[in-house]
Design a protein around this motif. Structure first.
Motif, PDB file in Angstrom:
ATOM      1  N   VAL A  77       0.846  -1.197   0.000  1.00 57.23           N
ATOM      2  CA  VAL A  77       0.000   0.000   0.000  1.00 57.23           C
ATOM      3  C   VAL A  77       0.879   1.242   0.000  1.00 57.23           C
ATOM      4  O   VAL A  77       1.087   1.865   1.042  1.00 57.23           O
ATOM      5  CB  VAL A  77      -0.935   0.013   1.227  1.00 57.23           C
ATOM      6  N   ALA A  78       1.404   1.591  -1.169  1.00 57.11           N
ATOM      7  CA  ALA A  78       2.157   2.833  -1.304  1.00 57.11           C
ATOM      8  C   ALA A  78       1.196   4.013  -1.303  1.00 57.11           C
ATOM      9  O   ALA A  78       0.054   3.908  -1.740  1.00 57.11           O
ATOM     10  CB  ALA A  78       2.985   2.812  -2.588  1.00 57.11           C
ATOM     11  N   ILE A  79       1.679   5.159  -0.830  1.00 58.10           N
ATOM     12  CA  ILE A  79       0.837   6.348  -0.764  1.00 58.10           C
ATOM     13  C   ILE A  79       0.342   6.745  -2.141  1.00 58.10           C
ATOM     14  O   ILE A  79      -0.817   7.142  -2.326  1.00 58.10           O
ATOM     15  CB  ILE A  79       1.610   7.502  -0.105  1.00 58.10           C
ATOM     16  N   VAL A 202      16.886   4.122   1.537  1.00 57.13           N
ATOM     17  CA  VAL A 202      16.572   4.489   0.145  1.00 57.13           C
ATOM     18  C   VAL A 202      17.517   5.587  -0.336  1.00 57.13           C
ATOM     19  O   VAL A 202      18.017   5.555  -1.458  1.00 57.13           O
ATOM     20  CB  VAL A 202      15.102   4.942   0.018  1.00 57.13           C
ATOM     21  N   ARG A 203      17.766   6.581   0.534  1.00 60.36           N
ATOM     22  CA  ARG A 203      18.698   7.653   0.164  1.00 60.36           C
ATOM     23  C   ARG A 203      20.110   7.116  -0.073  1.00 60.36           C
ATOM     24  O   ARG A 203      20.784   7.499  -1.043  1.00 60.36           O
ATOM     25  CB  ARG A 203      18.708   8.708   1.278  1.00 60.36           C
ATOM     26  N   PHE A 244       4.645  -1.984  10.018  1.00 63.33           N
ATOM     27  CA  PHE A 244       3.628  -1.485   9.096  1.00 63.33           C
ATOM     28  C   PHE A 244       4.038  -0.139   8.503  1.00 63.33           C
ATOM     29  O   PHE A 244       3.934   0.085   7.294  1.00 63.33           O
ATOM     30  CB  PHE A 244       2.299  -1.352   9.836  1.00 63.33           C
ATOM     31  N   THR A 245       4.550   0.757   9.350  1.00 63.37           N
ATOM     32  CA  THR A 245       4.990   2.062   8.880  1.00 63.37           C
ATOM     33  C   THR A 245       6.177   1.929   7.933  1.00 63.37           C
ATOM     34  O   THR A 245       6.264   2.631   6.917  1.00 63.37           O
ATOM     35  CB  THR A 245       5.368   2.954  10.070  1.00 63.37           C
ATOM     36  N   ALA A 246       7.104   1.032   8.256  1.00 61.68           N
ATOM     37  CA  ALA A 246       8.277   0.831   7.405  1.00 61.68           C
ATOM     38  C   ALA A 246       7.877   0.315   6.029  1.00 61.68           C
ATOM     39  O   ALA A 246       8.434   0.733   5.006  1.00 61.68           O
ATOM     40  CB  ALA A 246       9.250  -0.146   8.072  1.00 61.68           C
ATOM     41  N   GLY A 247       6.898  -0.599   5.987  1.00 62.49           N
ATOM     42  CA  GLY A 247       6.447  -1.108   4.697  1.00 62.49           C
ATOM     43  C   GLY A 247       5.851  -0.014   3.833  1.00 62.49           C
ATOM     44  O   GLY A 247       6.177   0.093   2.629  1.00 62.49           O
ATOM     45  N   ILE A 248       4.988   0.815   4.410  1.00 65.22           N
ATOM     46  CA  ILE A 248       4.374   1.911   3.649  1.00 65.22           C
ATOM     47  C   ILE A 248       5.436   2.902   3.193  1.00 65.22           C
ATOM     48  O   ILE A 248       5.441   3.351   2.033  1.00 65.22           O
ATOM     49  CB  ILE A 248       3.316   2.625   4.505  1.00 65.22           C
ATOM     50  N   SER A 252       6.557   3.685  -0.703  1.00 67.49           N
ATOM     51  CA  SER A 252       6.298   5.037  -1.199  1.00 67.49           C
ATOM     52  C   SER A 252       7.584   5.719  -1.654  1.00 67.49           C
ATOM     53  O   SER A 252       7.602   6.393  -2.696  1.00 67.49           O
ATOM     54  CB  SER A 252       5.628   5.884  -0.111  1.00 67.49           C
ATOM     55  N   ALA A 253       8.672   5.557  -0.885  1.00 65.37           N
ATOM     56  CA  ALA A 253       9.931   6.238  -1.212  1.00 65.37           C
ATOM     57  C   ALA A 253      10.761   5.467  -2.231  1.00 65.37           C
ATOM     58  O   ALA A 253      11.521   6.070  -2.994  1.00 65.37           O
ATOM     59  CB  ALA A 253      10.748   6.448   0.062  1.00 65.37           C
ATOM     60  N   GLY A 254      10.615   4.154  -2.271  1.00 64.33           N
ATOM     61  CA  GLY A 254      11.404   3.347  -3.208  1.00 64.33           C
ATOM     62  C   GLY A 254      10.567   2.283  -3.880  1.00 64.33           C
ATOM     63  O   GLY A 254      10.696   1.097  -3.558  1.00 64.33           O
ATOM     64  N   PRO A 255       9.661   2.681  -4.791  1.00 65.47           N
ATOM     65  CA  PRO A 255       8.774   1.694  -5.434  1.00 65.47           C
ATOM     66  C   PRO A 255       9.519   0.587  -6.165  1.00 65.47           C
ATOM     67  O   PRO A 255       9.020  -0.521  -6.276  1.00 65.47           O
ATOM     68  CB  PRO A 255       7.934   2.551  -6.401  1.00 65.47           C
TER      69      PRO A 255
END
Length: 385
Positions: A77-79, A202-203, A244-248, A252-255
């Motif tokens: 569930v990406a933003i 991701v960065r 859960f937060t890490a997955g989202i 979102s940041a690294g599709p």
């Protein structure tokens, strides 16, 4: 005992894989096979798997499985995905889920006879849905994509949304090691860890001189999950909300990392889920179902399936553009699945006075849900042209 549990799991896994193609077209889903296998091999039947709620192995397995499931759910569930088609899933989550939570609590209080706080806890435990038990609905092309999207997004997000309520209510009832402000700090720290770790990784991964080889790309997401787990354990942050937060955040940041992780991560999660379901089945005995649960418990379980979700989604979808046939299918297919299994185990291990009664009711609802939804998904899917 661990050796026999491992042997049982490996044997059932081989059987499940070999019959998966044929079983996919019947009521015998993989999850059903492991639940029935645990029930038959458990202490109440053959006695091959001897587990008790307080066993450290049960606790560890429940923790790892729930962490993995919430991390994977968040990755789905990406933003950006939610922004593209949020309206109907939003109705199911932001209106339907709280309504189902509240109505379940009312039924638990007046039918099952639980006090209000315990009734709210039971409502939170049973709030999540899991379409793995209705695979024919979300996996068949003839089913409208709009309906599949609603059920997929709903089930992918509601595990994590129900979790804070479960934790807070357990803390209020004295079943969590932390309560009050300390519990809030653990929850907030878990969310912070879940946001910051993926963003930093991701960065770093995008720096010109740092790049994973193609065959190791799936391990970037795995390493993020393991790092979040480790930091949460060291800092006493809430590891479930961290997952859960890490997955989202990662999706979102690294599709691109989400796509690389998808197949590998889901297989690992599936293994942990099946192991937890096997243990859950082993904790259920014939006396558990037919002697320990009274008539009021059975009435409660039936009402949860045939009245609570239909009523909640009837109100949530009022005035929406969802066609009547799709609306009815969504109202029916709210199967109780893995999240409720593990939340039920958390309650059972919490030590609160009515933990055993709540677990009995959770187990009965899940068993009836598996039977009802797994036996009707194909028939309902065939109603769509």
């Amino acid at each position: 005992m661990p050796h026999l549990l491992l042997l049982s799991f490996a044997t059932l896994l081989i059987v499940a894989v070999l019959i998966s193609e044929r079983a996919h077209r019947t009521v015998l889903s993989t999850a059903v096979l492991f639940l029935l296998g645990g029930f038959v091999l458990g202490d109440g039947m053959l006695g091959v798997i001897d587990v008790a709620p307080g066993d450290p192995l049960v606790d560890l397995l429940a923790q790892l499985a729930l962490f993995s499931v919430l991390f994977t759910d968040g990755m789905r569930v990406a933003i950006a995905d939610l922004r593209s088609a949020w309206r109907l899933p939003g109705r199911a989550l932001l209106l339907g889920m709280p309504l189902a939570f509240a109505i379940t609590a009312v039924v638990a209080h007046y039918v099952a006879g639980l006090p209000w706080l315990e009734s709210l806890l039971l409502g939170a435990v049973l709030a999540p849905t899991d379409p793995v038990f209705a695979a024919a609905i979300v996996g068949r092309e003839e089913v409208p994509g709009r309906l599949r999207h609603v059920l997929n997004v709903e089930s992918g997000v509601n595990d994590g949304l129900a979790l804070p309520a479960v934790l807070v209510l357990l803390g209020t009832l004295g079943g969590e090691r932390a309560s009050g402000w300390v519990l809030f700090e653990e929850i907030a720290l878990g969310v912070l860890v879940g946001v910051m770790v993926p963003l930093v990784v991701v960065r770093l991964e995008r720096l010109p001189f740092l790049k994973a080889t193609e065959n190791l790309q799936p391990l970037v997401a795995v390493s993020v999950g393991l790092l979040v787990l480790a930091i949460c354990l060291v800092t006493h942050a809430n590891l479930y909300l961290g997952a859960f937060t890490a997955g989202i955040t990662l999706a979102s940041a690294g599709p691109e990392l989400k796509n690389e992780f998808e197949r590998f991560g889901e297989l690992v999660t599936e293994l942990l889920k099946l192991a937890a379901i096997l243990v859950f089945g082993a904790l259920i005995t014939p006396s558990f179902l037919f002697e320990d649960i009274g008539l009021s418990g059975w009435i409660f379980a039936v009402l949860v399936l045939v009245a609570v979700r239909p009523l909640a989604l009837l109100l949530a979808f009022a005035g929406s553009a969802l066609p009547r046939r799709e609306r009815v299918a969504a109202m029916w297919f709210g199967p109780k699945g893995f999240a409720s299994v593990v939340y039920g185990l958390l309650v059972l291990q919490s030590g609160i006075p009515p933990a055993d009664q709540i677990f009995h009711l959770v187990a009965l609802v899940i068993v009836l849900s598996i039977i009802a939804h797994s036996s009707t998904d194909v028939a309902v899917a065939r109603q769509f042209p």
